[in-house]
Design a protein around this motif. Structure first.
Motif, PDB file in Angstrom:
ATOM      1  N   ILE A   5       0.871  -1.174   0.000  1.00 34.25           N
ATOM      2  CA  ILE A   5       0.000   0.000   0.000  1.00 34.25           C
ATOM      3  C   ILE A   5       0.900   1.214   0.000  1.00 34.25           C
ATOM      4  N   ALA A   6       0.668   2.127  -0.924  1.00 32.72           N
ATOM      5  CA  ALA A   6       1.528   3.304  -1.048  1.00 32.72           C
ATOM      6  C   ALA A   6       1.217   4.320   0.037  1.00 32.72           C
ATOM      7  N   PRO A   7       2.252   4.929   0.627  1.00 33.25           N
ATOM      8  CA  PRO A   7       2.011   6.021   1.554  1.00 33.25           C
ATOM      9  C   PRO A   7       1.550   7.253   0.774  1.00 33.25           C
ATOM     10  N   LEU A   8       0.547   7.939   1.279  1.00 35.30           N
ATOM     11  CA  LEU A   8       0.005   9.108   0.598  1.00 35.30           C
ATOM     12  C   LEU A   8       0.010  10.296   1.540  1.00 35.30           C
ATOM     13  N   SER A   9       0.300  11.463   1.007  1.00 38.51           N
ATOM     14  CA  SER A   9       0.296  12.664   1.836  1.00 38.51           C
ATOM     15  C   SER A   9      -1.145  13.064   2.160  1.00 38.51           C
ATOM     16  N   ARG A  10      -1.306  13.884   3.203  1.00 36.13           N
ATOM     17  CA  ARG A  10      -2.644  14.336   3.584  1.00 36.13           C
ATOM     18  C   ARG A  10      -3.289  15.137   2.476  1.00 36.13           C
ATOM     19  N   ARG A  11      -2.506  15.821   1.675  1.00 37.26           N
ATOM     20  CA  ARG A  11      -3.066  16.665   0.630  1.00 37.26           C
ATOM     21  C   ARG A  11      -3.247  15.928  -0.685  1.00 37.26           C
ATOM     22  N   SER A  12      -2.934  14.653  -0.720  1.00 39.49           N
ATOM     23  CA  SER A  12      -3.026  13.886  -1.950  1.00 39.49           C
ATOM     24  C   SER A  12      -4.472  13.766  -2.409  1.00 39.49           C
ATOM     25  N   LEU A  13      -4.662  13.809  -3.704  1.00 37.48           N
ATOM     26  CA  LEU A  13      -5.983  13.611  -4.290  1.00 37.48           C
ATOM     27  C   LEU A  13      -6.297  12.139  -4.483  1.00 37.48           C
ATOM     28  N   VAL A  14      -5.294  11.299  -4.341  1.00 42.45           N
ATOM     29  CA  VAL A  14      -5.473   9.863  -4.464  1.00 42.45           C
ATOM     30  C   VAL A  14      -5.856   9.317  -3.099  1.00 42.45           C
ATOM     31  N   LYS A  15      -6.984   8.609  -3.034  1.00 38.33           N
ATOM     32  CA  LYS A  15      -7.483   8.090  -1.761  1.00 38.33           C
ATOM     33  C   LYS A  15      -6.767   6.823  -1.328  1.00 38.33           C
ATOM     34  N   ALA A  16      -6.340   6.011  -2.272  1.00 35.67           N
ATOM     35  CA  ALA A  16      -5.635   4.777  -1.947  1.00 35.67           C
ATOM     36  C   ALA A  16      -4.903   4.306  -3.192  1.00 35.67           C
ATOM     37  N   MET A  17      -3.758   3.657  -2.981  1.00 38.11           N
ATOM     38  CA  MET A  17      -3.012   3.051  -4.066  1.00 38.11           C
ATOM     39  C   MET A  17      -2.479   1.732  -3.520  1.00 38.11           C
ATOM     40  N   TRP A  18      -2.670   0.648  -4.256  1.00 40.56           N
ATOM     41  CA  TRP A  18      -2.265  -0.650  -3.739  1.00 40.56           C
ATOM     42  C   TRP A  18      -1.827  -1.563  -4.873  1.00 40.56           C
ATOM     43  N   SER A  19      -1.110  -2.603  -4.485  1.00 40.44           N
ATOM     44  CA  SER A  19      -0.729  -3.625  -5.455  1.00 40.44           C
ATOM     45  C   SER A  19      -0.741  -4.981  -4.770  1.00 40.44           C
ATOM     46  N   ALA A  20      -0.901  -6.013  -5.552  1.00 45.71           N
ATOM     47  CA  ALA A  20      -0.902  -7.378  -5.020  1.00 45.71           C
ATOM     48  C   ALA A  20      -0.412  -8.308  -6.111  1.00 45.71           C
ATOM     49  N   SER A  21       0.291  -9.354  -5.711  1.00 47.46           N
ATOM     50  CA  SER A  21       0.720 -10.362  -6.673  1.00 47.46           C
ATOM     51  C   SER A  21       0.762 -11.719  -5.996  1.00 47.46           C
ATOM     52  N   GLY A  22       0.571 -12.743  -6.781  1.00 50.09           N
ATOM     53  CA  GLY A  22       0.546 -14.108  -6.276  1.00 50.09           C
ATOM     54  C   GLY A  22      -0.259 -14.963  -7.224  1.00 50.09           C
ATOM     55  N   THR A  23      -0.908 -15.980  -6.689  1.00 48.83           N
ATOM     56  CA  THR A  23      -1.759 -16.819  -7.529  1.00 48.83           C
ATOM     57  C   THR A  23      -3.209 -16.423  -7.306  1.00 48.83           C
ATOM     58  N   ALA A  24      -4.061 -16.787  -8.243  1.00 46.60           N
ATOM     59  CA  ALA A  24      -5.482 -16.442  -8.120  1.00 46.60           C
ATOM     60  C   ALA A  24      -6.074 -17.058  -6.865  1.00 46.60           C
ATOM     61  N   SER A  25      -5.605 -18.220  -6.472  1.00 50.43           N
ATOM     62  CA  SER A  25      -6.144 -18.852  -5.266  1.00 50.43           C
ATOM     63  C   SER A  25      -5.771 -18.095  -4.000  1.00 50.43           C
ATOM     64  N   GLU A  26      -4.749 -17.230  -4.079  1.00 49.80           N
ATOM     65  CA  GLU A  26      -4.329 -16.412  -2.941  1.00 49.80           C
ATOM     66  C   GLU A  26      -4.912 -15.006  -2.989  1.00 49.80           C
ATOM     67  N   ALA A  27      -5.831 -14.737  -3.893  1.00 45.56           N
ATOM     68  CA  ALA A  27      -6.336 -13.388  -4.138  1.00 45.56           C
ATOM     69  C   ALA A  27      -6.685 -12.669  -2.844  1.00 45.56           C
ATOM     70  N   VAL A  28      -6.273 -11.406  -2.760  1.00 47.38           N
ATOM     71  CA  VAL A  28      -6.526 -10.587  -1.588  1.00 47.38           C
ATOM     72  C   VAL A  28      -7.979 -10.166  -1.509  1.00 47.38           C
ATOM     73  N   LEU A  29      -8.600  -9.985  -2.648  1.00 48.93           N
ATOM     74  CA  LEU A  29      -9.963  -9.472  -2.684  1.00 48.93           C
ATOM     75  C   LEU A  29     -10.914 -10.464  -3.335  1.00 48.93           C
ATOM     76  N   PRO A  30     -11.009 -11.674  -2.815  1.00 53.18           N
ATOM     77  CA  PRO A  30     -11.953 -12.613  -3.421  1.00 53.18           C
ATOM     78  C   PRO A  30     -13.386 -12.194  -3.120  1.00 53.18           C
ATOM     79  N   GLY A  31     -14.309 -12.647  -3.919  1.00 49.26           N
ATOM     80  CA  GLY A  31     -15.710 -12.355  -3.641  1.00 49.26           C
ATOM     81  C   GLY A  31     -16.143 -11.035  -4.222  1.00 49.26           C
ATOM     82  N   VAL A  32     -16.884 -10.265  -3.457  1.00 45.11           N
ATOM     83  CA  VAL A  32     -17.544  -9.065  -3.945  1.00 45.11           C
ATOM     84  C   VAL A  32     -16.703  -7.829  -3.662  1.00 45.11           C
ATOM     85  N   THR A  33     -16.629  -6.943  -4.646  1.00 41.23           N
ATOM     86  CA  THR A  33     -15.917  -5.679  -4.495  1.00 41.23           C
ATOM     87  C   THR A  33     -16.868  -4.539  -4.832  1.00 41.23           C
TER      88      THR A  33
END
Length: 152
Positions: A5-33
């Motif tokens: 998860i990227a650190p963001l400044s208080r004044r940043s217009l970006v609310k969140a920035m993230w990355s993930a890698s692995g196998t589909a069976s290890e997915a961080v966000l399985p199910g409903v988004t």
């Protein structure tokens, strides 16, 4: 599954920035988004996933780079093989400027980034794919800054 998860400044217009890698069976966000009325820009840098709206039948191929803006409903995702994702969320007003169009044009429907910003989406995706993992947030931040350059 490796996640950052990227650190963001208080004044940043970006609310969140993230990355993930692995196998589909290890997915961080399985199910409903559900993006909570933010606009999410998602880049799949490995094997593509499929998506399905919770109120529809059938799975559709997911674009390698897409924009998702929802105020209701939800999506389900299914992946196979290698997962490598980098994404960021912004408020709708910021997304309007990044995309150069009103967000209501894309609301409640995942849209390929290429359909919104043209070949620039392909170049950005290729740059993210070829970059070392630790440089991907910087690449996205630079792209966002360029897209927002004329916005006051």
């Amino acid at each position: 599954m490796d996640m950052a998860i990227a650190p963001l400044s208080r004044r940043s217009l970006v609310k969140a920035m993230w990355s993930a890698s692995g196998t589909a069976s290890e997915a961080v966000l399985p199910g409903v988004t559900v993006p909570d009325s933010h606009v999410e820009f998602v880049f799949h840098l490995a094997d593509p996933w499929r998506m399905c709206r919770t109120d529809e039948q059938g799975w559709k191929p997911q674009p390698l780079a897409f924009v998702l803006a929802q105020s209701h409903g939800a999506l389900r995702f299914a992946g196979e093989g290698t997962t490598s994702v980098v994404a960021f969320r912004v408020p709708p007003i910021v997304a309007c400027t990044i995309l150069g169009r009103p967000v209501h044009d894309i609301w409640n429907e995942p849209v390929a980034l290429r359909d919104l910003v043209g070949m620039e989406a392909d170049a950005l995706s290729e740059h993210l794919c070829s970059a070392p993992t630790q440089e991907r947030f910087s690449i996205l931040e630079a792209w966002i800054e360029r897209r927002l350059r004329d916005w006051s």
